[in-house]
Design a protein around this motif. Structure first.
Motif, PDB file in Angstrom:
ATOM      1  N   SER B  30       0.876  -1.229  -0.115  1.00 39.03           N
ATOM      2  CA  SER B  30       0.086   0.216  -0.163  1.00 39.03           C
ATOM      3  C   SER B  30       0.919   1.265  -0.165  1.00 39.03           C
ATOM      4  CB  SER B  30      -1.057  -0.114   1.146  1.00 39.03           C
ATOM      5  OG  SER B  30      -0.549   0.177   2.207  1.00 39.03           O
ATOM      6  N   GLN B  31       1.880   1.293   0.747  1.00 41.51           N
ATOM      7  CA  GLN B  31       2.957   2.353   0.491  1.00 41.51           C
ATOM      8  C   GLN B  31       3.348   2.425  -0.886  1.00 41.51           C
ATOM      9  OE1 GLN B  31       5.574   1.773   4.021  1.00 41.51           O
ATOM     10  NE2 GLN B  31       7.087   2.788   2.855  1.00 41.51           N
ATOM     11  N   LEU B  32       3.747   1.524  -1.603  1.00 39.56           N
ATOM     12  CA  LEU B  32       4.279   1.519  -2.850  1.00 39.56           C
ATOM     13  C   LEU B  32       2.973   1.971  -3.950  1.00 39.56           C
ATOM     14  CD1 LEU B  32       6.755  -1.194  -2.886  1.00 39.56           C
ATOM     15  CD2 LEU B  32       7.328   1.331  -2.674  1.00 39.56           C
ATOM     16  N   GLY B  33       1.902   1.500  -3.613  1.00 40.73           N
ATOM     17  CA  GLY B  33       0.675   1.759  -4.325  1.00 40.73           C
ATOM     18  C   GLY B  33       0.339   0.496  -5.314  1.00 40.73           C
ATOM     19  N   VAL B  34       0.941  -0.608  -4.663  1.00 30.84           N
ATOM     20  CA  VAL B  34       0.812  -1.793  -5.667  1.00 30.84           C
ATOM     21  C   VAL B  34      -0.074  -3.085  -5.032  1.00 30.84           C
ATOM     22  CG1 VAL B  34       2.859  -1.365  -6.993  1.00 30.84           C
ATOM     23  CG2 VAL B  34       2.820  -2.713  -4.964  1.00 30.84           C
ATOM     24  N   THR B  35      -0.423  -4.073  -5.457  1.00 28.37           N
ATOM     25  CA  THR B  35      -0.900  -5.068  -4.447  1.00 28.37           C
ATOM     26  C   THR B  35      -0.086  -6.023  -3.986  1.00 28.37           C
ATOM     27  OG1 THR B  35      -1.430  -6.519  -6.606  1.00 28.37           O
ATOM     28  CG2 THR B  35      -3.190  -4.954  -5.998  1.00 28.37           C
ATOM     29  N   ALA B  36      -0.561  -6.687  -3.066  1.00 28.16           N
ATOM     30  CA  ALA B  36       0.508  -7.638  -2.093  1.00 28.16           C
ATOM     31  C   ALA B  36       0.019  -9.164  -2.780  1.00 28.16           C
ATOM     32  CB  ALA B  36       0.280  -7.783  -0.946  1.00 28.16           C
ATOM     33  N   GLU B  37       0.793 -10.066  -3.439  1.00 28.12           N
ATOM     34  CA  GLU B  37       0.442 -11.476  -3.522  1.00 28.12           C
ATOM     35  C   GLU B  37       1.111 -12.305  -2.833  1.00 28.12           C
ATOM     36  OE1 GLU B  37       0.142 -11.845  -7.944  1.00 28.12           O
ATOM     37  OE2 GLU B  37      -0.327  -9.599  -8.260  1.00 28.12           O
ATOM     38  N   ALA B  38       0.458 -13.566  -2.780  1.00 22.34           N
ATOM     39  CA  ALA B  38       1.264 -14.574  -1.888  1.00 22.34           C
ATOM     40  C   ALA B  38       1.501 -15.983  -2.585  1.00 22.34           C
ATOM     41  CB  ALA B  38       0.395 -15.024  -0.684  1.00 22.34           C
ATOM     42  N   LEU B  39       2.628 -16.462  -2.269  1.00 16.55           N
ATOM     43  CA  LEU B  39       3.025 -17.606  -2.968  1.00 16.55           C
ATOM     44  C   LEU B  39       3.228 -18.717  -2.100  1.00 16.55           C
ATOM     45  CD1 LEU B  39       4.085 -19.457  -5.515  1.00 16.55           C
ATOM     46  CD2 LEU B  39       6.529 -18.574  -4.854  1.00 16.55           C
ATOM     47  N   LEU B  40       2.584 -19.911  -2.536  1.00 21.38           N
ATOM     48  CA  LEU B  40       2.897 -21.100  -1.360  1.00 21.38           C
ATOM     49  C   LEU B  40       3.181 -22.346  -2.390  1.00 21.38           C
ATOM     50  CD1 LEU B  40       0.971 -21.936   1.839  1.00 21.38           C
ATOM     51  CD2 LEU B  40       0.897 -23.932  -0.035  1.00 21.38           C
ATOM     52  N   LEU B  41       4.208 -22.868  -1.823  1.00 17.10           N
ATOM     53  CA  LEU B  41       4.846 -23.963  -2.484  1.00 17.10           C
ATOM     54  C   LEU B  41       4.430 -25.279  -1.720  1.00 17.10           C
ATOM     55  CD1 LEU B  41       8.448 -23.148  -3.419  1.00 17.10           C
ATOM     56  CD2 LEU B  41       6.181 -22.655  -4.908  1.00 17.10           C
ATOM     57  N   LEU B  51      -5.766 -16.078   3.456  1.00 16.56           N
ATOM     58  CA  LEU B  51      -4.618 -15.276   3.287  1.00 16.56           C
ATOM     59  C   LEU B  51      -5.000 -13.897   3.183  1.00 16.56           C
ATOM     60  CD1 LEU B  51      -1.857 -17.594   2.209  1.00 16.56           C
ATOM     61  CD2 LEU B  51      -2.198 -16.847   4.436  1.00 16.56           C
ATOM     62  N   GLY B  52      -6.241 -13.577   2.452  1.00 21.44           N
ATOM     63  CA  GLY B  52      -6.802 -12.485   2.033  1.00 21.44           C
ATOM     64  C   GLY B  52      -6.757 -11.518   3.369  1.00 21.44           C
ATOM     65  N   ALA B  53      -7.175 -12.178   4.446  1.00 24.56           N
ATOM     66  CA  ALA B  53      -7.345 -11.319   5.597  1.00 24.56           C
ATOM     67  C   ALA B  53      -6.185 -10.838   6.187  1.00 24.56           C
ATOM     68  CB  ALA B  53      -7.916 -12.326   6.786  1.00 24.56           C
ATOM     69  N   TYR B  54      -4.931 -11.108   5.601  1.00 25.17           N
ATOM     70  CA  TYR B  54      -3.954 -10.685   6.057  1.00 25.17           C
ATOM     71  C   TYR B  54      -3.207  -9.735   5.027  1.00 25.17           C
ATOM     72  CZ  TYR B  54      -3.965 -14.505   9.373  1.00 25.17           C
ATOM     73  OH  TYR B  54      -4.272 -15.306  10.198  1.00 25.17           O
ATOM     74  N   GLY B  55      -4.117  -9.458   3.789  1.00 22.77           N
ATOM     75  CA  GLY B  55      -3.573  -8.289   2.752  1.00 22.77           C
ATOM     76  C   GLY B  55      -3.294  -8.698   1.416  1.00 22.77           C
ATOM     77  N   ALA B  56      -3.233 -10.308   1.279  1.00 20.66           N
ATOM     78  CA  ALA B  56      -3.034 -10.820  -0.006  1.00 20.66           C
ATOM     79  C   ALA B  56      -4.163 -10.735  -0.916  1.00 20.66           C
ATOM     80  CB  ALA B  56      -2.746 -12.170   0.217  1.00 20.66           C
ATOM     81  N   VAL B  57      -4.211 -10.140  -2.253  1.00 13.05           N
ATOM     82  CA  VAL B  57      -5.022  -9.966  -3.012  1.00 13.05           C
ATOM     83  C   VAL B  57      -5.385 -11.559  -3.674  1.00 13.05           C
ATOM     84  CG1 VAL B  57      -5.925  -8.814  -5.037  1.00 13.05           C
ATOM     85  CG2 VAL B  57      -4.691  -7.522  -3.313  1.00 13.05           C
ATOM     86  N   LYS B  58      -4.257 -11.834  -4.188  1.00 11.09           N
ATOM     87  CA  LYS B  58      -3.993 -13.205  -4.775  1.00 11.09           C
ATOM     88  C   LYS B  58      -3.235 -14.242  -4.140  1.00 11.09           C
ATOM     89  CE  LYS B  58      -4.622 -11.701  -9.689  1.00 11.09           C
ATOM     90  NZ  LYS B  58      -3.838 -11.547 -10.881  1.00 11.09           N
ATOM     91  N   VAL B  59      -3.458 -15.444  -4.201  1.00 13.88           N
ATOM     92  CA  VAL B  59      -2.641 -16.468  -3.801  1.00 13.88           C
ATOM     93  C   VAL B  59      -2.344 -17.530  -4.740  1.00 13.88           C
ATOM     94  CG1 VAL B  59      -1.919 -18.312  -2.005  1.00 13.88           C
ATOM     95  CG2 VAL B  59      -3.597 -16.349  -1.403  1.00 13.88           C
ATOM     96  N   HIS B  60      -0.854 -17.563  -5.080  1.00 19.02           N
ATOM     97  CA  HIS B  60      -0.368 -18.593  -6.077  1.00 19.02           C
ATOM     98  C   HIS B  60      -0.135 -19.708  -5.486  1.00 19.02           C
ATOM     99  CE1 HIS B  60      -0.345 -15.090  -9.047  1.00 19.02           C
ATOM    100  NE2 HIS B  60      -0.190 -14.592  -7.778  1.00 19.02           N
ATOM    101  N   SER B 171      -5.134 -19.087  -7.208  1.00 22.88           N
ATOM    102  CA  SER B 171      -4.854 -19.685  -8.708  1.00 22.88           C
ATOM    103  C   SER B 171      -3.502 -20.623  -8.409  1.00 22.88           C
ATOM    104  CB  SER B 171      -4.800 -18.831  -9.548  1.00 22.88           C
ATOM    105  OG  SER B 171      -3.667 -18.080  -9.327  1.00 22.88           O
ATOM    106  N   ALA B 172      -3.660 -21.718  -9.516  1.00 24.57           N
ATOM    107  CA  ALA B 172      -2.442 -22.651  -9.313  1.00 24.57           C
ATOM    108  C   ALA B 172      -1.462 -21.896 -10.431  1.00 24.57           C
ATOM    109  CB  ALA B 172      -3.063 -23.964  -9.971  1.00 24.57           C
TER     110      ALA B 172
END
Ligand SMILES: Cc1cc2nc3c(=O)[nH]c(=O)nc-3n(C[C@H](O)[C@H](O)[C@H](O)COP(=O)(O)OP(=O)(O)OC[C@H]3O[C@@H](n4cnc5c(N)ncnc54)[C@H](O)[C@@H]3O)c2cc1C
Ligand SMILES: Nc1ncnc2c1ncn2[C@@H]1O[C@H](COP(=O)(O)O)[C@@H](O)[C@H]1O
Lengths: 247, 321
Positions: B30-41, B51-60, B171-172
Motif C-alpha cells: 500500500s505504501q508503494l501503491g501496488v498489490t500484495a500477492e502470496a506464493l505457497l509451495l 490469506l486475504g485477511a492478512y492483505g493478499a489479493v491473490k494467492v499462487h 490460483s495454481a
C-alpha cells in the motif's frame, strides 16, 4: 576429496560495538579480530576431521578481504588446512563476496564447500546459499552433522523444532553450525607449520554490488531495571501483566 | 507490479513468521501503491483464500506434495518463476530456517538485492533502504537495495501480524517442477511445541539451576504462560537440556515479547541472542549479575524460592488457584 572452507574475520565476541564517521564505519580501534566462530569451530574443524579420516583429502581455505585478514587466515591454517587463498576485496555486499568465492570454487573443482552458519557481525546467513546458486549446486543450510559415504553425503540439518537427515550427491555446499564438531585449540606444531603453508592472494573478479550500507545505528539504551523484592514475586507477575502487558 | 510474499508452512499450517511477512508485505504494497500477492509451495490443510485477511489479493500455489520438503535450489527456481509471472518488484520472505536457505539463492539467481534480517518497513524517501540487525543484535544497519527487484527477509517477531477481513483469489501457478536433488531420509520433529524463534514468551534457565532435575519449575512456568523453554550454552553443553534450546551468539537468536532469564549470568555472548526481546526479566541470586543491566524487571533472589511463588501468582492470575 577436495574441500573449500570459507573463513571470515569478525570482531571478538566481547568487542564493544561502536561506529565512527557519522555512523558509517565500525570503530575498529582496539578491537581484537577472531575467526568467525562458526567458520572455525564447525566448518573448519569438521573438514579437518574428514582429512584425519582420509589423509588424501585436500583442504583449501578462502577468505575475501583486505590484507588485514591475513592473521586470521594464518590462525586457521594453524588449526589445519593445506593452503589458503585470499581474494583481495573488502566488501560489505554479500553477493560480491559470494561471487568471489564461487569463482575460486569453480577454478578448484571442489567436492565440498563449507561455510559457517553466519558471520556474527553482518549476520547475513547468505553467503552459502548464494555460492550454491552461482555454482548450481545443492545447498544444505544449518547442518549439525555431516558424514561422507563415497560420492554421497549424509547431512543432518536443523528444521523448525527438530532435525532432518538428508542424503545428497557431491558436490554440495553446506553451512555449518553447532553439533558439526568440537572447538579445538591450535598446537605449537600447527602454529609453526602454518607459517610456511601457501597463502595465495588473488585479485577479485569484477562484480557490481547489489547492496550498500548507508549507516549504522545503536539501539536506544534501556531505561533501567525495575527491581522487585524477592519476597514478593507476585508483584512481578502483576507488573508484567498490568504494566508491561506481556500476558 | 506487486509485492510477492512467500508463505512457509509446516504440518499443514501457515507459519506465524510468514503471516508477519504477509502483513508487512501488504503494508509495503500500500505504501508503494501496488498489490500484495502470496506464493505457497506444497500443500496445506488451511484455506488459502483466508490469506486475504492478512492483505493478499491473490494467492499462487504450486501444489505438489513433494514440495512440502525444503530443497533450497528447487524453491528458489520456483519463486523466481513466480516473480516473473507476477511481475513482482519486491519479494518478502520470513527470515526463518526456510527463508535463510531460499532467500540468498533467489538473490543470486535474480541478481536481486537481498536484506537478510530486516526489522522495519523500507524507507523509500530516498532510494530503498531497509533496517536490519547486525552485530548479533547489538546494532542496526540501514542497507540500501540497489537493484530493480528487491528481496526482504523479515526477522520473526519484528513486525506484528495484522488480520482484517477479506478473501484472496486462489490460483495454481503453472510451472514445471524438477525432481529434488536432496533426498530426505528421516525427520524428527517435536510436534505441537511452540518453535523457539516464533514464541512470544520464552522462559530460560542457566547454570544457576544446578542440574537437569530442577527444570520442572521452568517447564511448569513456561506451560502456564504458553511459552517456549530455552537455556544458556553451558546448560546445553552439559546435556542438561537439548541443543536446540541453546540461545545466544552461537545458538539461536530470538526476539520474543517477554524473555525470563533464571539463573543466567548475562554474559555478552548470551545477550547477543536475546537482546532483541521486548521485555527482559532476570531472576538471579547475585544482585551484581551483569544481566540486570540489560533487564527491564528483576528479582535478586534464589530461583528455588522465587520461581515457585511466580508460578503460584500466575495460577492465581489465570484463575487456576
Ligand atoms: C565465543 C563464545 C560464544 C559463546 N556463545 C554463547 C551462547 O550462544 N549462549 C550462551 O548462553 N553462552 C555462550 N557463551 C558462554 C558465555 O560466555 C557464558 O559462559 C554463559 O552464557 C554462562 O552461562 P550461565 O549464565 O548459565 O552460567 P554462569 O555464568 O555460571 O551463571 C550462573 C548464574 O546463576 C546465578 N545463580 C546461581 N545460583 C542461583 C540460584 N539459586 N538462583 C538464582 N540464580 C542463581 C549466578 O549468580 C550466576 O549469575 C559463549 C562464549 C564464547 C567465548
Ligand atoms: N569475506 C568472507 N570471506 C570468506 N568467507 C566468508 C566471508 N564472509 C562470509 N563468509 C562465509 O559465509 C558464511 C556466512 O556469512 P554471512 O552470509 O555474512 O552471514 C560465514 O560463516 C563464512 O563461512
Amino acid at each position: 576429496m577436495k574441500i573449500l572452507i570459507c573463513i571470515s574475520k569478525t570482531p571478538d565476541t566481547t568487542a564493544k560495538i561502536a561506529f565512527t564517521n557519522n555512523n558509517t564505519k565500525f570503530a575498529a580501534e582496539g578491537v581484537q579480530w577472531i575467526i568467525n566462530p562458526y567458520d572455525e569451530w564447525y566448518a573448519l574443524v569438521r573438514a579437518i576431521e574428514l582429512k584425519e579420516k582420509d589423509p588424501s583429502t585436500v583442504l583449501h581455505l578462502v577468505t575475501v578481504g583486505g590484507a588485514d585478514t591475513e592473521p586470521i587466515i594464518r590462525k586457521a591454517l594453524a588449526l589445519g588446512g593445506d593452503e589458503a587463498i585470499r581474494v583481495n576485496l573488502d566488501s560489505s555486499d554479500s553477493f560480491s563476496v559470494a561471487a568471489q568465492i564461487a569463482e575460486i570454487a569453480r577454478q578448484g573443482y571442489y567436492d565440498l564447500v563449507f561455510t559457517g552458519k553466519e558471520t556474527i557481525d553482518y549476520n547475513g546467513s547468505s553467503i552459502g546459499g548464494m555460492v550454491a546458486e552461482l555454482l548450481d549446486l545443492p545447498y544444505i543450510s544449518l547442518a549439525t552433522h555431516f558424514e561422507l559415504n563415497g560420492t554421497k553425503a549424509t547431512v543432518v540439518r536443523e528444521i523448525e523444532g527438530g532435525e532432518e537427515t538428508d542424503e545428497v550427491l557431491l558436490p554440495v555446499v553446506v553451512s555449518c553450525q553447532k553439533g558439526m564438531a568440537e572447538q579445538r585449540i591450535p598446537n605449537m606444531k600447527g602454529i609453526m607449520g602454518a607459517r610456511t603453508k601457501p597463502l595465495k592472494v588473488v585479485e577479485p573478479v569484477a562484480i557490481t554490488p547489489l547492496t550498500s550500507v548507508v549507516a549504522f545505528e545503536l539501539p536506544p539504551a534501556k531505561a533501567g531495571v525495575k527491581m522487585v523484592s524477592p519476597d514478593d514475586p507476585a508483584e512481578l507477575i502483576r507488573l508484567l501483566h498490568e504494566e508491561a502487558k506481556v500476558f | 507490479m506487486s509485492v510477492l510474499v512467500y508463505i512457509d508452512h509446516s504440518e499443514g499450517h501457515f507459519k506465524k513468521a510468514s503471516l508477519e511477512a504477509l502483513s508487512y508485505g501488504a503494508k509495503l504494497a500500500s505504501q508503494l501503491g501496488v498489490t500484495a500477492e502470496a506464493l505457497l509451495l506444497g500443500t496445506v490443510s488451511e484455506d488459502l483464500a483466508s490469506l486475504g485477511a492478512y492483505g493478499a489479493v491473490k494467492v499462487h500455489q504450486v501444489g505438489q506434495e513433494s514440495l512440502n520438503q525444503l530443497d533450497a535450489g528447487r524453491y528458489a527456481r520456483l519463486v523466481a518463476e513466480a516473480v516473473k509471472a507476477t511481475g513482482a518488484t519486491v519479494v518478502v520472505i520470513a527470515n526463518n530456517l526456510c527463508g535463510k536457505a531460499v532467500a540468498p539463492r533467489l538473490s543470486a539467481r535474480l541478481k536481486a538485492a537481498l536484506v537478510a534480517g530486516a526489522v522495519a518497513l523500507p524507507d523509500t524517501s530516498k532510494g530503498f533502504v531497509v533496517k536490519k540487525n547486525v552485530y548479533s543484535g547489538k546494532a542496526f544497519a540501514h542497507v540500501s537495495l540497489d537493484t530493480a527487484i528487491k528481496i526482504i527477509a523479515l526477522n520473526p517477531n519484528a513486525y506484528p501480524v495484522s488480520k482484517g477481513e477479506g478473501k484472496a483469489e486462489v490460483s495454481a501457478l503453472n510451472v514445471a517442477v524438477d525432481p529434488s536433488k536432496v533426498t530426505v531420509l528421516s525427520t524428527t520433529q517435536a510436534s505441537g511445541q511452540v518453535p523457539l524463534t516464533e514464541a512470544e514468551i520464552v522462559v530460560s534457565g542457566g547454570r544457576g539451576l544446578k542440574g537437569p532435575e530442577n527444570w520442572g519449575m521452568i517447564e511448569e512456568l513456561a506451560k502456564l504462560l504458553g511459552a517456549a523453554t530455552a537455556c544458556s550454552r553451558p546448560v546445553a553443553d552439559a546435556h542438561w537440556r537439548p541443543h536446540n534450546e541453546h540461545v545466544g551468539q552461537t545458538g539461536i537468536a530470538i526476539a520474543p515479547n517477554l524473555y525470563i532469564a533464571i539463573g543466567i549470568s548475562g554474559a555478552i555472548q548470551h545477550l547477543a541472542g536475546v537482546n532483541r526481546s521486548k521485555v527482559i526479566v532476570v531472576i538471579n541470586k547475585d544482585p551484581e549479575a551483569p544481566f540486570f543491566k540489560a533487564a527491564d524487571y528483576g528479582i535478586a533472589g534464589d530461583a528455588f524460592e522465587v520461581v515457585p511463588k511466580m508460578i503460584e501468582a500466575v495460577k492465581k492470575l489465570k484463575g487456576m488457584a
